[in-house]
Design a protein around this motif. Structure first.
Motif, PDB file in Angstrom:
ATOM      1  N   GLY A   1     -12.658  -1.800  -8.812  1.00  0.00           N
ATOM      2  CA  GLY A   1     -13.232  -0.598  -8.223  1.00  0.00           C
ATOM      3  C   GLY A   1     -14.125  -0.962  -7.047  1.00  0.00           C
ATOM      4  O   GLY A   1     -14.935  -1.881  -7.139  1.00  0.00           O
TER       5      GLY A   1
ATOM      6  N   TRP B   1       0.830  -1.187   0.000  1.00  0.00           N
ATOM      7  CA  TRP B   1       0.000   0.000   0.000  1.00  0.00           C
ATOM      8  C   TRP B   1       0.870   1.244   0.000  1.00  0.00           C
ATOM      9  O   TRP B   1       2.000   1.229   0.454  1.00  0.00           O
ATOM     10  CB  TRP B   1      -1.003   0.009   1.138  1.00  0.00           C
ATOM     11  CG  TRP B   1      -0.453   0.160   2.526  1.00  0.00           C
ATOM     12  CD1 TRP B   1      -0.374   1.314   3.256  1.00  0.00           C
ATOM     13  CD2 TRP B   1       0.069  -0.863   3.380  1.00  0.00           C
ATOM     14  NE1 TRP B   1       0.155   1.066   4.503  1.00  0.00           N
ATOM     15  CE2 TRP B   1       0.438  -0.264   4.607  1.00  0.00           C
ATOM     16  CE3 TRP B   1       0.261  -2.247   3.221  1.00  0.00           C
ATOM     17  CZ2 TRP B   1       0.988  -0.987   5.654  1.00  0.00           C
ATOM     18  CZ3 TRP B   1       0.817  -2.951   4.281  1.00  0.00           C
ATOM     19  CH2 TRP B   1       1.170  -2.328   5.473  1.00  0.00           C
TER      20      TRP B   1
ATOM     21  N   ARG C   1     -16.903   3.908  -2.250  1.00  0.00           N
ATOM     22  CA  ARG C   1     -16.704   4.306  -0.852  1.00  0.00           C
ATOM     23  C   ARG C   1     -17.822   3.827   0.071  1.00  0.00           C
ATOM     24  O   ARG C   1     -17.614   3.652   1.263  1.00  0.00           O
ATOM     25  CB  ARG C   1     -16.576   5.821  -0.748  1.00  0.00           C
ATOM     26  CG  ARG C   1     -15.352   6.361  -1.418  1.00  0.00           C
ATOM     27  CD  ARG C   1     -15.229   7.873  -1.239  1.00  0.00           C
ATOM     28  NE  ARG C   1     -14.401   8.457  -2.265  1.00  0.00           N
ATOM     29  CZ  ARG C   1     -13.094   8.307  -2.365  1.00  0.00           C
ATOM     30  NH1 ARG C   1     -12.457   7.570  -1.487  1.00  0.00           N
ATOM     31  NH2 ARG C   1     -12.413   8.868  -3.335  1.00  0.00           N
TER      32      ARG C   1
ATOM     33  N   TRP D   1     -13.681  -1.533   2.964  1.00  0.00           N
ATOM     34  CA  TRP D   1     -12.560  -0.593   3.120  1.00  0.00           C
ATOM     35  C   TRP D   1     -12.009  -0.627   4.535  1.00  0.00           C
ATOM     36  O   TRP D   1     -10.800  -0.510   4.746  1.00  0.00           O
ATOM     37  CB  TRP D   1     -12.972   0.830   2.699  1.00  0.00           C
ATOM     38  CG  TRP D   1     -12.952   0.983   1.220  1.00  0.00           C
ATOM     39  CD1 TRP D   1     -14.009   1.259   0.410  1.00  0.00           C
ATOM     40  CD2 TRP D   1     -11.818   0.833   0.353  1.00  0.00           C
ATOM     41  NE1 TRP D   1     -13.607   1.290  -0.904  1.00  0.00           N
ATOM     42  CE2 TRP D   1     -12.267   1.037  -0.975  1.00  0.00           C
ATOM     43  CE3 TRP D   1     -10.476   0.544   0.551  1.00  0.00           C
ATOM     44  CZ2 TRP D   1     -11.415   0.963  -2.077  1.00  0.00           C
ATOM     45  CZ3 TRP D   1      -9.626   0.474  -0.551  1.00  0.00           C
ATOM     46  CH2 TRP D   1     -10.096   0.677  -1.842  1.00  0.00           C
TER      47      TRP D   1
ATOM     48  N   PRO E   1     -12.561   4.518  -5.630  1.00  0.00           N
ATOM     49  CA  PRO E   1     -11.252   3.955  -5.260  1.00  0.00           C
ATOM     50  C   PRO E   1     -11.087   2.549  -5.828  1.00  0.00           C
ATOM     51  O   PRO E   1     -12.072   1.849  -6.091  1.00  0.00           O
ATOM     52  CB  PRO E   1     -11.296   3.921  -3.732  1.00  0.00           C
ATOM     53  CG  PRO E   1     -12.424   4.791  -3.327  1.00  0.00           C
ATOM     54  CD  PRO E   1     -13.400   4.790  -4.475  1.00  0.00           C
ATOM     55  N   THR E   2      -9.836   2.147  -6.003  1.00  0.00           N
ATOM     56  CA  THR E   2      -9.558   0.831  -6.572  1.00  0.00           C
ATOM     57  C   THR E   2      -8.483   0.114  -5.769  1.00  0.00           C
ATOM     58  O   THR E   2      -7.737   0.728  -5.008  1.00  0.00           O
ATOM     59  CB  THR E   2      -9.056   0.938  -8.023  1.00  0.00           C
ATOM     60  OG1 THR E   2      -7.863   1.718  -8.043  1.00  0.00           O
ATOM     61  CG2 THR E   2     -10.093   1.557  -8.938  1.00  0.00           C
TER      62      THR E   2
ATOM     63  N   LYS F   1      -3.525   4.425  -1.466  1.00  0.00           N
ATOM     64  CA  LYS F   1      -4.414   5.282  -0.686  1.00  0.00           C
ATOM     65  C   LYS F   1      -4.332   6.735  -1.136  1.00  0.00           C
ATOM     66  O   LYS F   1      -5.344   7.436  -1.123  1.00  0.00           O
ATOM     67  CB  LYS F   1      -4.076   5.168   0.799  1.00  0.00           C
ATOM     68  CG  LYS F   1      -4.410   3.819   1.390  1.00  0.00           C
ATOM     69  CD  LYS F   1      -4.110   3.823   2.868  1.00  0.00           C
ATOM     70  CE  LYS F   1      -4.716   2.621   3.538  1.00  0.00           C
ATOM     71  NZ  LYS F   1      -4.801   2.800   4.982  1.00  0.00           N
TER      72      LYS F   1
ATOM     73  N   ARG G   1      -3.756   7.917  -4.185  1.00  0.00           N
ATOM     74  CA  ARG G   1      -4.546   8.037  -5.414  1.00  0.00           C
ATOM     75  C   ARG G   1      -6.029   7.898  -5.120  1.00  0.00           C
ATOM     76  O   ARG G   1      -6.854   8.638  -5.661  1.00  0.00           O
ATOM     77  CB  ARG G   1      -4.110   6.973  -6.427  1.00  0.00           C
ATOM     78  CG  ARG G   1      -4.880   7.035  -7.731  1.00  0.00           C
ATOM     79  CD  ARG G   1      -4.687   5.747  -8.561  1.00  0.00           C
ATOM     80  NE  ARG G   1      -5.610   5.719  -9.663  1.00  0.00           N
ATOM     81  CZ  ARG G   1      -6.895   5.360  -9.580  1.00  0.00           C
ATOM     82  NH1 ARG G   1      -7.412   5.004  -8.430  1.00  0.00           N
ATOM     83  NH2 ARG G   1      -7.665   5.354 -10.644  1.00  0.00           N
ATOM     84  N   ASN G   2      -6.381   6.950  -4.270  1.00  0.00           N
ATOM     85  CA  ASN G   2      -7.792   6.693  -3.971  1.00  0.00           C
ATOM     86  C   ASN G   2      -8.491   7.900  -3.351  1.00  0.00           C
ATOM     87  O   ASN G   2      -9.694   8.067  -3.516  1.00  0.00           O
ATOM     88  CB  ASN G   2      -7.936   5.461  -3.074  1.00  0.00           C
ATOM     89  CG  ASN G   2      -7.773   4.171  -3.852  1.00  0.00           C
ATOM     90  OD1 ASN G   2      -7.812   4.157  -5.078  1.00  0.00           O
ATOM     91  ND2 ASN G   2      -7.576   3.079  -3.136  1.00  0.00           N
ATOM     92  N   GLU G   3      -7.749   8.745  -2.644  1.00  0.00           N
ATOM     93  CA  GLU G   3      -8.342   9.953  -2.072  1.00  0.00           C
ATOM     94  C   GLU G   3      -8.746  10.954  -3.146  1.00  0.00           C
ATOM     95  O   GLU G   3      -9.581  11.816  -2.900  1.00  0.00           O
ATOM     96  CB  GLU G   3      -7.360  10.616  -1.103  1.00  0.00           C
ATOM     97  CG  GLU G   3      -7.179   9.864   0.190  1.00  0.00           C
ATOM     98  CD  GLU G   3      -6.168  10.522   1.120  1.00  0.00           C
ATOM     99  OE1 GLU G   3      -5.686  11.635   0.805  1.00  0.00           O
ATOM    100  OE2 GLU G   3      -5.868   9.917   2.145  1.00  0.00           O
TER     101      GLU G   3
ATOM    102  N   ILE H   1      -2.824  -1.260  -2.844  1.00  0.00           N
ATOM    103  CA  ILE H   1      -3.810  -0.221  -2.537  1.00  0.00           C
ATOM    104  C   ILE H   1      -3.064   1.101  -2.490  1.00  0.00           C
ATOM    105  O   ILE H   1      -2.209   1.305  -1.619  1.00  0.00           O
ATOM    106  CB  ILE H   1      -4.505  -0.500  -1.184  1.00  0.00           C
ATOM    107  CG1 ILE H   1      -5.191  -1.870  -1.209  1.00  0.00           C
ATOM    108  CG2 ILE H   1      -5.504   0.616  -0.868  1.00  0.00           C
ATOM    109  CD1 ILE H   1      -5.726  -2.329   0.135  1.00  0.00           C
TER     110      ILE H   1
END
Length: 106
Positions: free
Chosen positions: A88, A12, A91, A97, A72-73, A63, A65-67, A61
């Protein structure tokens, strides 16, 4: 890449730092199986994870980028395929998650 049948390599990225550890394949599959069975009406992600985890060698993961994105992926790699496969996870799947966030602790 040859899979270790007992573990999945979890990586991650958080605050521009990359972390990694091995997690128990059996434990995460059991958790996802319990969610799949316990939430018949809303189990699309746990069902998908039960399909992919047995053949997964690594999970990434990002995190950071997901923010920044709407959906998120996670990226998974399979034993017989070195490509990243993106899954994908909206949220609203807070339990999934939450589980991944617990695993993403050293």
């Amino acid at each position: 890449m040859k899979a270790n049948l007992k573990t999945i390599n979890l990586q991650w990225i958080e605050n521009e730092e990359k972390y990694e550890k091995d997690i128990s394949r059996e434990d995460i599959i059991n958790i996802m199986q319990s969610l799949k069975n316990g939430f018949d009406e809303n189990n699309e992600i746990s069902k998908k994870m039960c399909e992919v985890l047995p053949k997964t060698v690594s999970i990434l993961i990002d995190k950071d980028r997901n923010e920044q994105v709407d959906i998120p992926t996670i990226a998974v790699k399979y034993e017989k395929d070195n490509d990243k496969h993106m899954i994908g996870i909206r949220r609203c799947h807070k339990i999934i998650w939450g589980i991944f966030n617990e695993y993403c602790k050293l």
